[in-house]
Motif scaffolding. Structure first.
Motif, PDB file in Angstrom:
ATOM      1  N   THR A  84       0.841  -1.203   0.000  1.00 52.45           N
ATOM      2  CA  THR A  84       0.000   0.000   0.000  1.00 52.45           C
ATOM      3  C   THR A  84       0.868   1.242   0.000  1.00 52.45           C
ATOM      4  O   THR A  84       0.614   2.194  -0.746  1.00 52.45           O
ATOM      5  N   LEU A  85       1.903   1.238   0.822  1.00 51.18           N
ATOM      6  CA  LEU A  85       2.817   2.376   0.884  1.00 51.18           C
ATOM      7  C   LEU A  85       3.501   2.589  -0.469  1.00 51.18           C
ATOM      8  O   LEU A  85       3.602   3.712  -0.954  1.00 51.18           O
ATOM      9  N   LYS A  86       3.959   1.506  -1.107  1.00 52.99           N
ATOM     10  CA  LYS A  86       4.602   1.627  -2.421  1.00 52.99           C
ATOM     11  C   LYS A  86       3.628   2.186  -3.450  1.00 52.99           C
ATOM     12  O   LYS A  86       3.985   3.058  -4.237  1.00 52.99           O
ATOM     13  N   ARG A  87       2.384   1.707  -3.433  1.00 55.34           N
ATOM     14  CA  ARG A  87       1.373   2.199  -4.377  1.00 55.34           C
ATOM     15  C   ARG A  87       1.104   3.689  -4.152  1.00 55.34           C
ATOM     16  O   ARG A  87       1.052   4.477  -5.091  1.00 55.34           O
ATOM     17  N   ASP A  88       0.958   4.078  -2.879  1.00 54.30           N
ATOM     18  CA  ASP A  88       0.701   5.483  -2.552  1.00 54.30           C
ATOM     19  C   ASP A  88       1.866   6.377  -2.982  1.00 54.30           C
ATOM     20  O   ASP A  88       1.655   7.469  -3.502  1.00 54.30           O
ATOM     21  N   PHE A  89       3.104   5.908  -2.762  1.00 57.83           N
ATOM     22  CA  PHE A  89       4.257   6.708  -3.150  1.00 57.83           C
ATOM     23  C   PHE A  89       4.374   6.797  -4.668  1.00 57.83           C
ATOM     24  O   PHE A  89       4.729   7.841  -5.208  1.00 57.83           O
ATOM     25  N   ARG A  90       4.089   5.707  -5.369  1.00 54.35           N
ATOM     26  CA  ARG A  90       4.103   5.762  -6.838  1.00 54.35           C
ATOM     27  C   ARG A  90       3.123   6.815  -7.343  1.00 54.35           C
ATOM     28  O   ARG A  90       3.431   7.609  -8.222  1.00 54.35           O
ATOM     29  N   SER A  91       1.930   6.805  -6.776  1.00 58.95           N
ATOM     30  CA  SER A  91       0.905   7.771  -7.162  1.00 58.95           C
ATOM     31  C   SER A  91       1.351   9.197  -6.845  1.00 58.95           C
ATOM     32  O   SER A  91       1.173  10.117  -7.661  1.00 58.95           O
ATOM     33  N   LEU A  92       1.940   9.387  -5.679  1.00 61.12           N
ATOM     34  CA  LEU A  92       2.428  10.704  -5.276  1.00 61.12           C
ATOM     35  C   LEU A  92       3.534  11.183  -6.219  1.00 61.12           C
ATOM     36  O   LEU A  92       3.541  12.329  -6.667  1.00 61.12           O
ATOM     37  N   ILE A  93       4.450  10.304  -6.568  1.00 59.67           N
ATOM     38  CA  ILE A  93       5.539  10.648  -7.482  1.00 59.67           C
ATOM     39  C   ILE A  93       4.979  11.014  -8.860  1.00 59.67           C
ATOM     40  O   ILE A  93       5.409  12.000  -9.468  1.00 59.67           O
ATOM     41  N   GLU A  94       4.002  10.253  -9.344  1.00 63.69           N
ATOM     42  CA  GLU A  94       3.388  10.559 -10.638  1.00 63.69           C
ATOM     43  C   GLU A  94       2.707  11.926 -10.611  1.00 63.69           C
ATOM     44  O   GLU A  94       2.792  12.689 -11.574  1.00 63.69           O
ATOM     45  N   THR A  95       2.037  12.241  -9.512  1.00 66.77           N
ATOM     46  CA  THR A  95       1.368  13.537  -9.386  1.00 66.77           C
ATOM     47  C   THR A  95       2.382  14.670  -9.385  1.00 66.77           C
ATOM     48  O   THR A  95       2.207  15.674 -10.078  1.00 66.77           O
ATOM     49  N   VAL A  96       3.454  14.507  -8.613  1.00 70.62           N
ATOM     50  CA  VAL A  96       4.497  15.539  -8.566  1.00 70.62           C
ATOM     51  C   VAL A  96       5.130  15.686  -9.954  1.00 70.62           C
ATOM     52  O   VAL A  96       5.326  16.794 -10.446  1.00 70.62           O
TER      53      VAL A  96
END
Length: 96
Positions: free
Chosen positions: A32-44
């Motif tokens: 879940t943490l990896k998925r959330d960070f991937r999404s955050l990185i894509e947004t940034v």
């Protein structure tokens, strides 16, 4: 949702630091943490495509010998721990 507001279109940061605190790693499953960070990185990346993205992990987990890095709760950094974290991030940013 907050990232576009924080990284306004009229600003162009050279770097963005994303930090995962210890409470992020203990309360969430790794996937879940990896998925959330991937999404955050894509947004940034979509908001500020030229910025270097730096992912900062938590301080070492609380264990004997690291007491001075943490508050009494064993989770949040003490003043010394926060200064160490800040110094490490600053050093990284200066090296870009």
């Amino acid at each position: 949702p907050k990232i576009p507001a924080i990284l306004k279109a009229d600003e162009s940061p050279r770097a963005v630091v994303l930090h995962a605190g210890d409470n992020d790693t203990t309360q969430r499953q790794t996937e879940t943490l990896k998925r959330d960070f991937r999404s955050l990185i894509e947004t940034v990346r979509s908001t500020t495509p030229a910025a270097t993205i730096i992912v900062s992990g938590p301080l070492p987990t609380y264990r004997r010998g690291h007491e001075r890095l943490f508050r009494a709760d064993g989770l949040h950094p003490s003043r010394v721990g926060a200064e160490l974290l800040s110094d490490n991030i600053s050093r990284t940013l200066r090296s870009l």
